[in-house]
Motif scaffolding. Structure first.
Motif, PDB file in Angstrom:
ATOM      1  N   LYS A 145       0.824  -1.208   0.000  1.00  0.00           N
ATOM      2  CA  LYS A 145       0.000   0.000   0.000  1.00  0.00           C
ATOM      3  C   LYS A 145       0.859   1.260   0.000  1.00  0.00           C
ATOM      4  O   LYS A 145       0.483   2.272  -0.617  1.00  0.00           O
ATOM      5  CB  LYS A 145      -0.952  -0.021   1.201  1.00  0.00           C
ATOM      6  CG  LYS A 145      -2.003  -1.122   1.110  1.00  0.00           C
ATOM      7  CD  LYS A 145      -2.952  -1.139   2.289  1.00  0.00           C
ATOM      8  CE  LYS A 145      -4.022  -0.098   2.147  1.00  0.00           C
ATOM      9  NZ  LYS A 145      -5.120  -0.281   3.120  1.00  0.00           N
ATOM     10  N   GLU A 146       1.999   1.216   0.672  1.00  0.00           N
ATOM     11  CA  GLU A 146       2.918   2.348   0.611  1.00  0.00           C
ATOM     12  C   GLU A 146       3.395   2.581  -0.828  1.00  0.00           C
ATOM     13  O   GLU A 146       3.427   3.707  -1.308  1.00  0.00           O
ATOM     14  CB  GLU A 146       4.114   2.093   1.527  1.00  0.00           C
ATOM     15  CG  GLU A 146       3.807   2.178   3.007  1.00  0.00           C
ATOM     16  CD  GLU A 146       3.483   3.605   3.435  1.00  0.00           C
ATOM     17  OE1 GLU A 146       4.340   4.490   3.270  1.00  0.00           O
ATOM     18  OE2 GLU A 146       2.353   3.828   3.919  1.00  0.00           O
ATOM     19  N   TRP A 148       1.912   1.736  -3.559  1.00  0.00           N
ATOM     20  CA  TRP A 148       0.799   2.172  -4.403  1.00  0.00           C
ATOM     21  C   TRP A 148       0.414   3.624  -4.169  1.00  0.00           C
ATOM     22  O   TRP A 148      -0.014   4.313  -5.083  1.00  0.00           O
ATOM     23  CB  TRP A 148      -0.430   1.298  -4.155  1.00  0.00           C
ATOM     24  CG  TRP A 148      -0.273  -0.128  -4.540  1.00  0.00           C
ATOM     25  CD1 TRP A 148       0.535  -0.627  -5.511  1.00  0.00           C
ATOM     26  CD2 TRP A 148      -0.943  -1.251  -3.955  1.00  0.00           C
ATOM     27  NE1 TRP A 148       0.410  -1.990  -5.574  1.00  0.00           N
ATOM     28  CE2 TRP A 148      -0.494  -2.404  -4.627  1.00  0.00           C
ATOM     29  CE3 TRP A 148      -1.879  -1.396  -2.931  1.00  0.00           C
ATOM     30  CZ2 TRP A 148      -0.945  -3.678  -4.308  1.00  0.00           C
ATOM     31  CZ3 TRP A 148      -2.334  -2.657  -2.607  1.00  0.00           C
ATOM     32  CH2 TRP A 148      -1.871  -3.800  -3.295  1.00  0.00           C
ATOM     33  N   ASN A 149       0.537   4.090  -2.928  1.00  0.00           N
ATOM     34  CA  ASN A 149      -0.064   5.360  -2.545  1.00  0.00           C
ATOM     35  C   ASN A 149       0.908   6.524  -2.428  1.00  0.00           C
ATOM     36  O   ASN A 149       0.474   7.676  -2.281  1.00  0.00           O
ATOM     37  CB  ASN A 149      -0.807   5.200  -1.215  1.00  0.00           C
ATOM     38  CG  ASN A 149      -2.003   4.266  -1.324  1.00  0.00           C
ATOM     39  OD1 ASN A 149      -2.691   4.258  -2.332  1.00  0.00           O
ATOM     40  ND2 ASN A 149      -2.236   3.463  -0.293  1.00  0.00           N
ATOM     41  N   ARG A 150       2.195   6.256  -2.458  1.00  0.00           N
ATOM     42  CA  ARG A 150       3.174   7.329  -2.282  1.00  0.00           C
ATOM     43  C   ARG A 150       4.109   7.417  -3.485  1.00  0.00           C
ATOM     44  O   ARG A 150       4.521   6.391  -4.016  1.00  0.00           O
ATOM     45  CB  ARG A 150       3.992   7.107  -1.006  1.00  0.00           C
ATOM     46  CG  ARG A 150       3.166   7.128   0.273  1.00  0.00           C
ATOM     47  CD  ARG A 150       4.052   7.011   1.505  1.00  0.00           C
ATOM     48  NE  ARG A 150       3.270   6.961   2.722  1.00  0.00           N
ATOM     49  CZ  ARG A 150       2.808   8.031   3.376  1.00  0.00           C
ATOM     50  NH1 ARG A 150       3.100   9.247   2.895  1.00  0.00           N
ATOM     51  NH2 ARG A 150       2.102   7.908   4.471  1.00  0.00           N
ATOM     52  N   ASP A 151       4.461   8.641  -3.847  1.00  0.00           N
ATOM     53  CA  ASP A 151       5.429   8.829  -4.927  1.00  0.00           C
ATOM     54  C   ASP A 151       6.810   8.337  -4.513  1.00  0.00           C
ATOM     55  O   ASP A 151       7.557   7.796  -5.334  1.00  0.00           O
ATOM     56  CB  ASP A 151       5.494  10.302  -5.324  1.00  0.00           C
ATOM     57  CG  ASP A 151       4.266  10.761  -6.088  1.00  0.00           C
ATOM     58  OD1 ASP A 151       3.452   9.889  -6.478  1.00  0.00           O
ATOM     59  OD2 ASP A 151       4.104  11.973  -6.282  1.00  0.00           O
ATOM     60  N   ALA A 153       8.267   5.873  -1.599  1.00  0.00           N
ATOM     61  CA  ALA A 153       7.792   4.935  -0.578  1.00  0.00           C
ATOM     62  C   ALA A 153       8.936   4.089  -0.039  1.00  0.00           C
ATOM     63  O   ALA A 153       9.743   3.559  -0.798  1.00  0.00           O
ATOM     64  CB  ALA A 153       6.725   4.013  -1.173  1.00  0.00           C
ATOM     65  N   PRO A 164      13.549   4.286   0.836  1.00  0.00           N
ATOM     66  CA  PRO A 164      12.649   5.098   0.014  1.00  0.00           C
ATOM     67  C   PRO A 164      12.920   4.899  -1.478  1.00  0.00           C
ATOM     68  O   PRO A 164      14.066   4.966  -1.927  1.00  0.00           O
ATOM     69  CB  PRO A 164      12.961   6.526   0.477  1.00  0.00           C
ATOM     70  CG  PRO A 164      13.382   6.362   1.904  1.00  0.00           C
ATOM     71  CD  PRO A 164      14.159   5.063   1.925  1.00  0.00           C
ATOM     72  N   TRP A 166      11.098   4.763  -5.794  1.00  0.00           N
ATOM     73  CA  TRP A 166      10.063   5.082  -6.774  1.00  0.00           C
ATOM     74  C   TRP A 166       9.487   3.792  -7.342  1.00  0.00           C
ATOM     75  O   TRP A 166      10.214   2.823  -7.581  1.00  0.00           O
ATOM     76  CB  TRP A 166      10.661   5.887  -7.925  1.00  0.00           C
ATOM     77  CG  TRP A 166      11.170   7.239  -7.549  1.00  0.00           C
ATOM     78  CD1 TRP A 166      10.495   8.222  -6.875  1.00  0.00           C
ATOM     79  CD2 TRP A 166      12.467   7.779  -7.853  1.00  0.00           C
ATOM     80  NE1 TRP A 166      11.278   9.340  -6.742  1.00  0.00           N
ATOM     81  CE2 TRP A 166      12.506   9.096  -7.334  1.00  0.00           C
ATOM     82  CE3 TRP A 166      13.585   7.283  -8.515  1.00  0.00           C
ATOM     83  CZ2 TRP A 166      13.610   9.920  -7.448  1.00  0.00           C
ATOM     84  CZ3 TRP A 166      14.699   8.094  -8.643  1.00  0.00           C
ATOM     85  CH2 TRP A 166      14.720   9.399  -8.114  1.00  0.00           C
ATOM     86  N   TRP A 168       6.298   3.051 -10.218  1.00  0.00           N
ATOM     87  CA  TRP A 168       5.107   3.304 -11.026  1.00  0.00           C
ATOM     88  C   TRP A 168       4.894   2.106 -11.955  1.00  0.00           C
ATOM     89  O   TRP A 168       5.860   1.356 -12.188  1.00  0.00           O
ATOM     90  CB  TRP A 168       5.296   4.579 -11.864  1.00  0.00           C
ATOM     91  CG  TRP A 168       4.912   5.837 -11.150  1.00  0.00           C
ATOM     92  CD1 TRP A 168       3.679   6.415 -11.091  1.00  0.00           C
ATOM     93  CD2 TRP A 168       5.779   6.694 -10.388  1.00  0.00           C
ATOM     94  NE1 TRP A 168       3.711   7.571 -10.348  1.00  0.00           N
ATOM     95  CE2 TRP A 168       5.001   7.764  -9.895  1.00  0.00           C
ATOM     96  CE3 TRP A 168       7.136   6.651 -10.056  1.00  0.00           C
ATOM     97  CZ2 TRP A 168       5.521   8.784  -9.111  1.00  0.00           C
ATOM     98  CZ3 TRP A 168       7.659   7.677  -9.267  1.00  0.00           C
ATOM     99  CH2 TRP A 168       6.861   8.718  -8.809  1.00  0.00           C
ATOM    100  N   LYS A 170       0.979   3.602 -10.685  1.00  0.00           N
ATOM    101  CA  LYS A 170       0.151   3.530  -9.497  1.00  0.00           C
ATOM    102  C   LYS A 170      -1.195   2.916  -9.879  1.00  0.00           C
ATOM    103  O   LYS A 170      -1.679   3.108 -10.998  1.00  0.00           O
ATOM    104  CB  LYS A 170      -0.070   4.913  -8.895  1.00  0.00           C
ATOM    105  CG  LYS A 170       1.202   5.650  -8.524  1.00  0.00           C
ATOM    106  CD  LYS A 170       2.016   4.879  -7.497  1.00  0.00           C
ATOM    107  CE  LYS A 170       3.261   5.675  -7.110  1.00  0.00           C
ATOM    108  NZ  LYS A 170       4.135   4.897  -6.180  1.00  0.00           N
TER     109      LYS A 170
END
Length: 275
Positions: A145-146, A148-151, A153, A164, A166, A168, A170
């Motif tokens: 979910k992180e 999927w939901n954050r640019d 993550a 952290p 990237w 994509w 999403k």
């Protein structure tokens, strides 16, 4: 009432593209498929449904995400979902990418149904113990979910850790997360924390379980009305569907045997008669 179907898709059953088209043509809402990566021949774990012999389809189950990609590609409206995915047995970064891709390409039609698993030797082959499987599923879903939901993550947990990053594409619509399993405080705590609904297998005892589900959601600060309850793998009847509707249930997923088209098509006709 919306009706969907679930079937063990295998190399011997009705081809999934044909099944998906037939379901959509009859007005059915969704198609869910299960997952087993493999079945160790030791068979130390007895079948979860209590059979004397594990049914053949467990040995022959197709990969759910590849299968659902085929189903989505030949339909326009059909929701495609896992019912259920064994999330503890999958790498969460790779799986998050595959799910996001499928949801993106299908226009937001994917639903992630997850479960904790019952086959001890199967999960051990993936380095997962029976005792920790719930915790592993939780972290895998939260990590996905992180992504999927954050640019940007990242995730730091006991079972999942990555810096952290990237990732994509999403997903278009979430995707919604449903948890399968028997009613109980542990299951409902998971639903309340990180899921959008509960898929009780067979649907037995749903009415009696709803107060405990509502209580778990309220304790977690969630609106119980926002949590979907979708009886799963049931055989419909007019009385049963009326009963579920009276509980506020809006969708039921009906069981199909793992069989060729000659067997499946008349059942789909029968199910569509309830719409």
């Amino acid at each position: 009432m919306r009706l969907g179907v679930t079937m063990f898709t295998t190399d011997q059953a009705m081809p999934v593209a044909d099944l998906a088209r037939a379901a959509e043509e009859r007005g059915l809402t969704s198609l869910y498929v299960p997952e087993h990566t493999h079945i160790p021949i030791s068979r130390r774990t007895p079948p979860a449904a209590g059979q004397d012999v594990l049914p053949e389809e467990y040995k022959r189950t197709l990969d759910p995400l590849v299968t659902l990609a085929y189903a989505a590609a030949v339909t326009e409206r059909l929701t495609v979902g896992t019912g259920i995915m064994l999330a503890a047995q999958r790498d969460p970064i790779v799986t998050a990418k595959a799910i996001a891709t499928l949801d993106h390409l299908s226009g937001g039609r994917f639903v992630l149904g997850v479960g904790f698993g019952w086959n001890v030797e199967e999960m051990e082959s993936h380095g997962v113990t029976y005792a920790t499987r719930r915790d592993v599923v939780r972290e895998h879903v939260l990590a996905m979910k992180e992504l999927w939901n954050r640019d940007v993550a990242g995730f730091q947990g006991r079972h999942v850790s990555f810096e952290p990053s990237w990732s994509w594409p999403k997903p278009v619509a979430g995707p919604p997360v449903l948890i399968g399993g028997a009613a109980g405080p542990k299951l409902f705590a998971h639903v309340a924390e990180y899921a959008d609904g509960w898929i009780p297998i067979g649907g037995k005892g749903v009415k009696d379980a709803l107060p405990a589900l509502r209580e778990a959601c309220e304790k977690a600060g969630r609106d119980p009305a926002a949590i979907k309850v979708i009886p799963f793998g049931t055989v419909p009847s007019a009385g049963k569907l009326e009963y579920y509707a009276g509980l506020g249930i809006e969708e039921v997923v009906c069981s199909l045997p793992s069989a060729p088209a000659a067997t499946i098509l008349p059942i789909l006709d029968d199910y569509s008669s309830f719409l």
